[in-house]
Design an enzyme around this catalytic site. Structure first.
Site, short mmCIF file in Angstrom:
data_model
loop_
_atom_site.label_atom_id
_atom_site.label_comp_id
_atom_site.label_asym_id
_atom_site.label_seq_id
_atom_site.Cartn_x
_atom_site.Cartn_y
_atom_site.Cartn_z
N GLU A 95 -52.58 -15.88 -23.46
CA GLU A 95 -51.70 -14.90 -24.38
C GLU A 95 -52.27 -15.03 -25.79
OE1 GLU A 95 -51.81 -18.17 -24.16
OE2 GLU A 95 -50.10 -19.43 -24.94
N ASP A 98 -56.48 -18.26 -30.41
CA ASP A 98 -56.32 -18.93 -31.72
C ASP A 98 -57.55 -19.56 -32.51
OD1 ASP A 98 -54.79 -20.46 -33.78
OD2 ASP A 98 -54.31 -21.86 -32.65
N ARG A 100 -60.05 -20.27 -30.37
CA ARG A 100 -61.09 -19.56 -29.55
C ARG A 100 -61.58 -20.55 -28.62
NH1 ARG A 100 -63.87 -14.23 -31.87
NH2 ARG A 100 -61.83 -13.67 -31.71
N THR A 102 -60.69 -22.72 -26.15
CA THR A 102 -59.97 -22.51 -24.74
C THR A 102 -60.76 -21.33 -24.09
OG1 THR A 102 -57.88 -23.33 -25.45
CG2 THR A 102 -58.13 -22.15 -23.23
N LYS A 126 -55.44 -14.44 -33.50
CA LYS A 126 -55.27 -14.62 -34.94
C LYS A 126 -56.38 -14.45 -35.59
CE LYS A 126 -51.78 -17.95 -33.65
NZ LYS A 126 -51.30 -19.31 -33.84
N TRP A 151 -47.25 -18.34 -36.73
CA TRP A 151 -47.03 -19.06 -35.54
C TRP A 151 -46.21 -18.12 -34.69
CZ3 TRP A 151 -48.82 -22.58 -32.75
CH2 TRP A 151 -48.18 -23.19 -31.74
N TYR A 154 -43.20 -17.06 -28.42
CA TYR A 154 -43.15 -16.23 -26.90
C TYR A 154 -41.75 -16.32 -26.44
CZ TYR A 154 -48.12 -15.38 -27.66
OH TYR A 154 -49.29 -14.90 -28.35
N TRP A 156 -40.85 -16.68 -23.50
CA TRP A 156 -40.97 -17.66 -22.30
C TRP A 156 -40.35 -19.12 -22.96
CZ3 TRP A 156 -44.98 -14.16 -22.46
CH2 TRP A 156 -46.16 -14.57 -23.25
P1 G4P Z 1 -57.45 -20.73 -28.05
O1 G4P Z 1 -56.74 -20.14 -26.85
O2 G4P Z 1 -57.81 -19.55 -28.84
O3 G4P Z 1 -58.42 -21.59 -27.71
O4 G4P Z 1 -56.26 -21.59 -28.55
P2 G4P Z 1 -56.22 -23.02 -28.70
O5 G4P Z 1 -57.21 -23.78 -27.69
O6 G4P Z 1 -56.36 -23.50 -30.17
O7 G4P Z 1 -54.75 -23.00 -28.47
C1 G4P Z 1 -54.27 -24.64 -28.03
C2 G4P Z 1 -52.82 -24.25 -27.56
O8 G4P Z 1 -52.04 -23.66 -28.55
C3 G4P Z 1 -52.68 -23.15 -26.25
O9 G4P Z 1 -51.48 -23.83 -25.63
C4 G4P Z 1 -52.10 -22.02 -27.13
O10 G4P Z 1 -51.32 -21.25 -26.26
C5 G4P Z 1 -51.24 -22.75 -28.32
N1 G4P Z 1 -51.03 -21.62 -29.42
C6 G4P Z 1 -51.90 -21.58 -30.30
N2 G4P Z 1 -51.29 -20.66 -31.30
C7 G4P Z 1 -50.09 -20.44 -30.98
C8 G4P Z 1 -48.95 -19.77 -31.41
O11 G4P Z 1 -49.24 -19.13 -32.60
N3 G4P Z 1 -47.68 -19.89 -30.75
C9 G4P Z 1 -47.66 -20.40 -29.65
N4 G4P Z 1 -46.51 -20.53 -28.94
N5 G4P Z 1 -48.74 -20.96 -29.03
C10 G4P Z 1 -49.90 -21.24 -29.67
P3 G4P Z 1 -51.73 -24.52 -24.43
O12 G4P Z 1 -51.88 -26.02 -24.82
O13 G4P Z 1 -53.05 -24.01 -23.63
O14 G4P Z 1 -50.72 -24.45 -23.62
P4 G4P Z 1 -49.79 -23.39 -23.01
O15 G4P Z 1 -48.73 -23.39 -24.21
O16 G4P Z 1 -50.52 -22.12 -22.70
O17 G4P Z 1 -49.14 -23.86 -21.73
MG MG Z 2 -52.31 -20.98 -23.56
#
Ligand code: G4P
Ligand code: MG
Length: 170
Positions: A95, A98, A100, A102, A126, A151, A154, A156
């Site tokens: 989605e 952020d 990058r 992951t 971003k 920030w 979403y 969901w």
């Molecule tokens: P990346 O995908 O660019 O590497 O992002 P990063 O690892 O920094 O993101 C870590 C977690 O933070 C991810 O969730 C990502 O979805 C969430 N995230 C980053 N920025 C935002 C934002 O602006 N809004 C929201 N809602 N989430 C954000 P995750 O730990 O993988 O969990 P999940 O929520 O996907 O299950």
């Molecule tokens: Mg994610």
């Protein structure tokens, strides 16, 4: 930090535009890999337009004792299906791009399985300093919408979808 709310309607339209640009680039995925959990819903919408099966992966930033880790690790990965990735065209979906971290981690893991091609697509990128990089092997990187370092909220994650939609309308 400033918050930006997106409705399901907006997400769906953004995902459609991503699918259209992926198709216009001549990329026809054999398989979609969705990064959970945020990538699941965008991947499913894109499947409506591009019609490939979806495999799911999960990445975590905490260890077995719930302690934060500096680097991502796999909590769920494609095992049996992994062997089917060789020689195939993979579309990796998340989605948000952020930090990058992951994305880079997942791309590098997928490259180990010698796919024919990898394309990457995210709803939102971003514009900020990135800790990770998109490897050169990635032929197409399609962003639904470029954003400042806000920030993103979403739909969901909404406990009250009507309140969420009223915020998204502003
Ligand atoms: P990346 O995908 O660019 O590497 O992002 P990063 O690892 O920094 O993101 C870590 C977690 O933070 C991810 O969730 C990502 O979805 C969430 N995230 C980053 N920025 C935002 C934002 O602006 N809004 C929201 N809602 N989430 C954000 P995750 O730990 O993988 O969990 P999940 O929520 O996907 O299950
Ligand atoms: Mg994610």
């Amino acid at each position: 930090m400033e918050k930006r709310y997106f409705s399901y309607q907006e997400i769906h339209k953004t995902a459609k535009s991503m699918a259209e640009r992926i198709a216009a680039a001549g990329f026809e995925p054999d398989v979609i890999v969705a990064i959970g959990t945020g990538g699941f819903i965008p991947a499913r919408i894109i499947r409506t337009f591009l019609g490939a099966p979806i495999l799911a992966v999960g990445i975590a930033y905490y260890d077995a004792n719930d302690k934060p880790t500096e680097f991502p690790r796999k909590v769920q990965w494609i095992e049996e299906a992994e062997r089917q990735l060789a020689g195939r065209k993979i579309l990796l979906i998340d989605e948000v791009d952020d930090s990058r971290t992951t994305l880079e981690y997942c791309i590098r893991e997928l490259l180990k399985h010698k796919p024919a091609e990898i394309a990457v697509s995210v709803l939102h990128n971003k514009n900020k300093h990135k800790r990770g990089a998109i490897p050169q092997e990635v032929k197409h990187y399609v962003v639904g919408e470029e954003l400042d370092d806000v920030w993103i909220v979403y739909p969901w994650d909404a406990k009250d979808i009507d309140f969420h939609d009223s915020m998204a309308k502003r």
